[in-house]
Scaffold this motif. Structure first.
Motif, PDB file in Angstrom:
ATOM      1  N   THR A 194      20.661  -1.278 -76.511  1.00 52.04           N
ATOM      2  CA  THR A 194      19.789  -1.773 -75.439  1.00 52.04           C
ATOM      3  C   THR A 194      20.614  -2.444 -74.361  1.00 52.04           C
ATOM      4  O   THR A 194      21.404  -3.352 -74.663  1.00 52.04           O
ATOM      5  N   PRO A 195      20.473  -2.027 -73.088  1.00 49.60           N
ATOM      6  CA  PRO A 195      21.247  -2.667 -72.013  1.00 49.60           C
ATOM      7  C   PRO A 195      20.958  -4.162 -71.937  1.00 49.60           C
ATOM      8  O   PRO A 195      19.811  -4.603 -72.038  1.00 49.60           O
ATOM      9  N   ALA A 196      22.032  -4.952 -71.757  1.00 51.58           N
ATOM     10  CA  ALA A 196      21.886  -6.408 -71.682  1.00 51.58           C
ATOM     11  C   ALA A 196      21.832  -6.902 -70.248  1.00 51.58           C
ATOM     12  O   ALA A 196      21.631  -8.101 -70.013  1.00 51.58           O
ATOM     13  N   GLY A 197      22.022  -6.013 -69.278  1.00 51.63           N
ATOM     14  CA  GLY A 197      21.939  -6.403 -67.873  1.00 51.63           C
ATOM     15  C   GLY A 197      23.247  -6.856 -67.263  1.00 51.63           C
ATOM     16  O   GLY A 197      23.321  -7.113 -66.067  1.00 51.63           O
ATOM     17  N   ASP A 198      24.294  -6.960 -68.095  1.00 53.53           N
ATOM     18  CA  ASP A 198      25.585  -7.408 -67.579  1.00 53.53           C
ATOM     19  C   ASP A 198      26.674  -6.352 -67.801  1.00 53.53           C
ATOM     20  O   ASP A 198      27.867  -6.653 -67.732  1.00 53.53           O
ATOM     21  N   TRP A 221      37.458   2.328 -93.760  1.00 53.70           N
ATOM     22  CA  TRP A 221      38.134   1.142 -93.237  1.00 53.70           C
ATOM     23  C   TRP A 221      37.244   0.370 -92.243  1.00 53.70           C
ATOM     24  O   TRP A 221      37.696  -0.169 -91.238  1.00 53.70           O
ATOM     25  N   GLY A 222      35.938   0.338 -92.584  1.00 52.87           N
ATOM     26  CA  GLY A 222      34.985  -0.346 -91.720  1.00 52.87           C
ATOM     27  C   GLY A 222      35.218  -1.842 -91.643  1.00 52.87           C
ATOM     28  O   GLY A 222      34.849  -2.484 -90.653  1.00 52.87           O
ATOM     29  N   ASP A 223      35.821  -2.403 -92.677  1.00 52.84           N
ATOM     30  CA  ASP A 223      36.199  -3.822 -92.647  1.00 52.84           C
ATOM     31  C   ASP A 223      37.386  -4.011 -93.578  1.00 52.84           C
ATOM     32  O   ASP A 223      37.547  -3.281 -94.562  1.00 52.84           O
ATOM     33  N   HIS A 224      38.227  -4.968 -93.244  1.00 53.17           N
ATOM     34  CA  HIS A 224      39.431  -5.242 -94.043  1.00 53.17           C
ATOM     35  C   HIS A 224      40.082  -6.519 -93.528  1.00 53.17           C
ATOM     36  O   HIS A 224      39.607  -7.130 -92.561  1.00 53.17           O
ATOM     37  N   ASP A 225      41.184  -6.902 -94.190  1.00 53.39           N
ATOM     38  CA  ASP A 225      41.852  -8.145 -93.822  1.00 53.39           C
ATOM     39  C   ASP A 225      43.317  -7.934 -93.452  1.00 53.39           C
ATOM     40  O   ASP A 225      44.119  -8.864 -93.536  1.00 53.39           O
ATOM     41  N   VAL A 226      43.691  -6.718 -93.030  1.00 54.40           N
ATOM     42  CA  VAL A 226      45.101  -6.468 -92.727  1.00 54.40           C
ATOM     43  C   VAL A 226      45.422  -6.509 -91.235  1.00 54.40           C
ATOM     44  O   VAL A 226      46.591  -6.541 -90.862  1.00 54.40           O
ATOM     45  N   ALA A 227      44.409  -6.464 -90.371  1.00 58.21           N
ATOM     46  CA  ALA A 227      44.643  -6.495 -88.923  1.00 58.21           C
ATOM     47  C   ALA A 227      43.785  -7.581 -88.292  1.00 58.21           C
ATOM     48  O   ALA A 227      42.782  -8.025 -88.876  1.00 58.21           O
ATOM     49  N   ASP A 228      44.151  -7.976 -87.081  1.00 62.97           N
ATOM     50  CA  ASP A 228      43.473  -9.090 -86.423  1.00 62.97           C
ATOM     51  C   ASP A 228      42.094  -8.730 -85.894  1.00 62.97           C
ATOM     52  O   ASP A 228      41.255  -9.599 -85.689  1.00 62.97           O
ATOM     53  N   ASN A 229      41.865  -7.448 -85.621  1.00 66.17           N
ATOM     54  CA  ASN A 229      40.574  -7.031 -85.067  1.00 66.17           C
ATOM     55  C   ASN A 229      40.328  -5.575 -85.439  1.00 66.17           C
ATOM     56  O   ASN A 229      41.264  -4.831 -85.759  1.00 66.17           O
ATOM     57  N   ILE A 230      39.068  -5.170 -85.430  1.00 63.91           N
ATOM     58  CA  ILE A 230      38.673  -3.793 -85.725  1.00 63.91           C
ATOM     59  C   ILE A 230      37.799  -3.317 -84.575  1.00 63.91           C
ATOM     60  O   ILE A 230      36.830  -3.985 -84.204  1.00 63.91           O
ATOM     61  N   VAL A 231      38.131  -2.147 -84.027  1.00 64.27           N
ATOM     62  CA  VAL A 231      37.398  -1.588 -82.900  1.00 64.27           C
ATOM     63  C   VAL A 231      36.553  -0.425 -83.417  1.00 64.27           C
ATOM     64  O   VAL A 231      37.083   0.629 -83.762  1.00 64.27           O
ATOM     65  N   HIS A 232      35.245  -0.635 -83.465  1.00 68.04           N
ATOM     66  CA  HIS A 232      34.328   0.383 -83.956  1.00 68.04           C
ATOM     67  C   HIS A 232      33.852   1.264 -82.802  1.00 68.04           C
ATOM     68  O   HIS A 232      33.405   0.750 -81.768  1.00 68.04           O
ATOM     69  N   LEU A 233      33.939   2.577 -82.964  1.00 70.03           N
ATOM     70  CA  LEU A 233      33.330   3.507 -82.022  1.00 70.03           C
ATOM     71  C   LEU A 233      32.037   3.992 -82.654  1.00 70.03           C
ATOM     72  O   LEU A 233      32.042   4.603 -83.730  1.00 70.03           O
ATOM     73  N   VAL A 234      30.911   3.699 -81.991  1.00 68.40           N
ATOM     74  CA  VAL A 234      29.588   3.827 -82.598  1.00 68.40           C
ATOM     75  C   VAL A 234      28.697   4.747 -81.774  1.00 68.40           C
ATOM     76  O   VAL A 234      28.515   4.533 -80.567  1.00 68.40           O
ATOM     77  N   LEU A 235      28.131   5.743 -82.431  1.00 71.09           N
ATOM     78  CA  LEU A 235      27.118   6.574 -81.784  1.00 71.09           C
ATOM     79  C   LEU A 235      25.763   5.890 -81.906  1.00 71.09           C
ATOM     80  O   LEU A 235      25.344   5.495 -82.996  1.00 71.09           O
ATOM     81  N   ALA A 236      25.080   5.755 -80.769  1.00 72.46           N
ATOM     82  CA  ALA A 236      23.755   5.140 -80.748  1.00 72.46           C
ATOM     83  C   ALA A 236      22.945   5.762 -79.613  1.00 72.46           C
ATOM     84  O   ALA A 236      23.474   6.491 -78.773  1.00 72.46           O
ATOM     85  N   ARG A 237      21.681   5.406 -79.586  1.00 69.67           N
ATOM     86  CA  ARG A 237      20.758   6.022 -78.639  1.00 69.67           C
ATOM     87  C   ARG A 237      20.212   4.966 -77.677  1.00 69.67           C
ATOM     88  O   ARG A 237      19.742   3.911 -78.107  1.00 69.67           O
ATOM     89  N   LEU A 238      20.293   5.237 -76.394  1.00 71.23           N
ATOM     90  CA  LEU A 238      19.705   4.343 -75.410  1.00 71.23           C
ATOM     91  C   LEU A 238      18.178   4.439 -75.454  1.00 71.23           C
ATOM     92  O   LEU A 238      17.637   5.498 -75.809  1.00 71.23           O
ATOM     93  N   PRO A 239      17.470   3.363 -75.108  1.00 69.04           N
ATOM     94  CA  PRO A 239      16.003   3.430 -75.074  1.00 69.04           C
ATOM     95  C   PRO A 239      15.541   4.558 -74.149  1.00 69.04           C
ATOM     96  O   PRO A 239      16.013   4.689 -73.018  1.00 69.04           O
ATOM     97  N   GLY A 240      14.643   5.384 -74.653  1.00 68.44           N
ATOM     98  CA  GLY A 240      14.128   6.474 -73.847  1.00 68.44           C
ATOM     99  C   GLY A 240      14.991   7.714 -73.813  1.00 68.44           C
ATOM    100  O   GLY A 240      14.643   8.703 -73.151  1.00 68.44           O
TER     101      GLY A 240
END
Length: 356
Positions: free
Chosen positions: A180-184, A198-217
């Motif tokens: 859902t657009p947040a306006g910003d 490797w959706g979650d783990h403790d070996v790196a400082d951050n995890i970048v998820h690429l996610v398929l999703a559907r916009l409203p409408g």
């Protein structure tokens, strides 16, 4: 079981099939000499055999563990991954503009084979990160590339691919996750994903998820999907991991042989835990963008077959040389190692041909 990188065979393939000398004549690859490639293979072989192979069995026995604070990987994995990052192994084929070494992709594939043979559970992490790099490089905005690619290329941050949902196995068009657009310029992501390596783990400082999703409408089916970048920690003003985002692992799947690889069920934005993401590429362009990552992964997954065949062959050959069983045909009656038996030699030769 120990592992020895098949450097001679890999060098032969690079020289005669991949035609590395011809690649080295292309713009940007002039430093990719055969001598350099052999040095890379030798050093990667040491890393695979000396650092990651010893963790293969212990990691599979201990396995990744779920906790309220996040997934905990087996003993030694964090230190091994730190070594991998510190020596620049994740950056071999990446663009120098983002900290990469700019070497031919085929050379990084050879290194990936070694890591996959040595420790498949670990290698899955690097496969996904490199795929995420490809997708952001091809479809991300200049701001996204500047913020995320240097950290992903170095391996300081890792990447994931989030497609499958409980009701949408191979039917990608049945995905229900919503952005859902947040306006910003950002979006609020809600939904859940399953089978996220490797959706979650403790070996790196951050995890970048690429996610398929559907916009409203958005239209039904795969044509209505968009791709979103969802970091585990929201980067602060300096680009460092800051506030925790609303994406969490709620369980881990159990798999045969790769227990150390956390295959996660991911929850996005439950209750008041807002999950912030940013769109990659145009609206409803998610499948095109995600296929860049998927096509990269397909090469790597095919390579896993080669890697496991190599490791299996090495194990079979070692056992055949050590196992004393029965007397040799025409021998003096003394039991011999089974590699002396013609049928065992035939099976080993067949395995050698098939893995090649």
């Amino acid at each position: 079981m120990s592992y020895i990188a098949p450097i001679a065979e890999q060098s032969f393939v690079l020289e005669t099939i991949a035609n590395l000398p011809a690649l080295a004549m292309l713009a940007g690859f002039d430093h990719a000499s055969s001598d350099l490639a052999n040095s890379v293979l030798e050093e990667a072989g040491k890393l695979a055999a000396g650092v990651f192979a010893p963790l293969n069995r212990s990691g599979d026995v201990e396995g990744a563990r779920w906790s309220l604070d996040g997934v905990i990987l087996p003993a030694g994995f964090r230190e091994a991954y730190a070594t991998f990052v510190a020596h620049g192994w994740n950056s071999l084929a990446a663009d120098p503009d983002h900290g990469g070494q700019g070497l031919p992709f085929i050379l990084s594939v050879a290194v990936q084979e070694q890591l996959s043979s040595a420790n498949m559970a670990f290698a899955l992490c690097t496969i996904l990160t490199q795929g995420a790099i490809s997708a952001i490089q091809a479809h991300g905005s200049d701001e996204q590339k500047q913020l995320y690619l240097p950290k992903l290329v170095s391996g300081e941050w890792t990447g994931t691919m989030n497609l499958t949902e409980p009701q949408a196995g191979s039917d990608v068009g049945a995905i229900r996750s919503v952005a859902t657009p947040a306006g910003d310029g950002s979006y609020r992501i809600t939904g859940s994903k399953i089978f996220i390596s490797w959706g979650d783990h403790d070996v790196a400082d951050n995890i970048v998820h690429l996610v398929l999703a559907r916009l409203p409408g958005a239209p039904a089916g795969s044509k209505g999907l968009s791709l979103f970048l969802v970091p585990k920690y929201l980067p602060d003003a300096d680009g460092a991991p800051g506030q925790r985002n609303g994406v969490r692992c709620v369980s881990i799947e159990h798999k045969l042989g790769i227990h150390a690889s956390p295959t996660c069920t991911m929850s996005f934005g439950e209750e008041d835990d807002a999950c912030v993401g940013w769109r990659i590429g145009p609206e409803q362009g998610g499948m095109r963008a995600m296929f860049t990552m998927m096509n990269h992964a397909r090469i790597s997954i095919g390579l896993q077959g080669v890697a496991i065949a190599e490791r299996a062959y090495q194990g079979a050959l070692a056992f055949a040389r050590e196992r004393i069983q029965s007397v040799a045909a025409g021998g003096d009656g003394t039991p011999v190692a089974i590699i002396a038996h013609p049928d065992v030699r035939r099976m080993l030769m067949t395995a050698l041909l098939q893995k090649s």
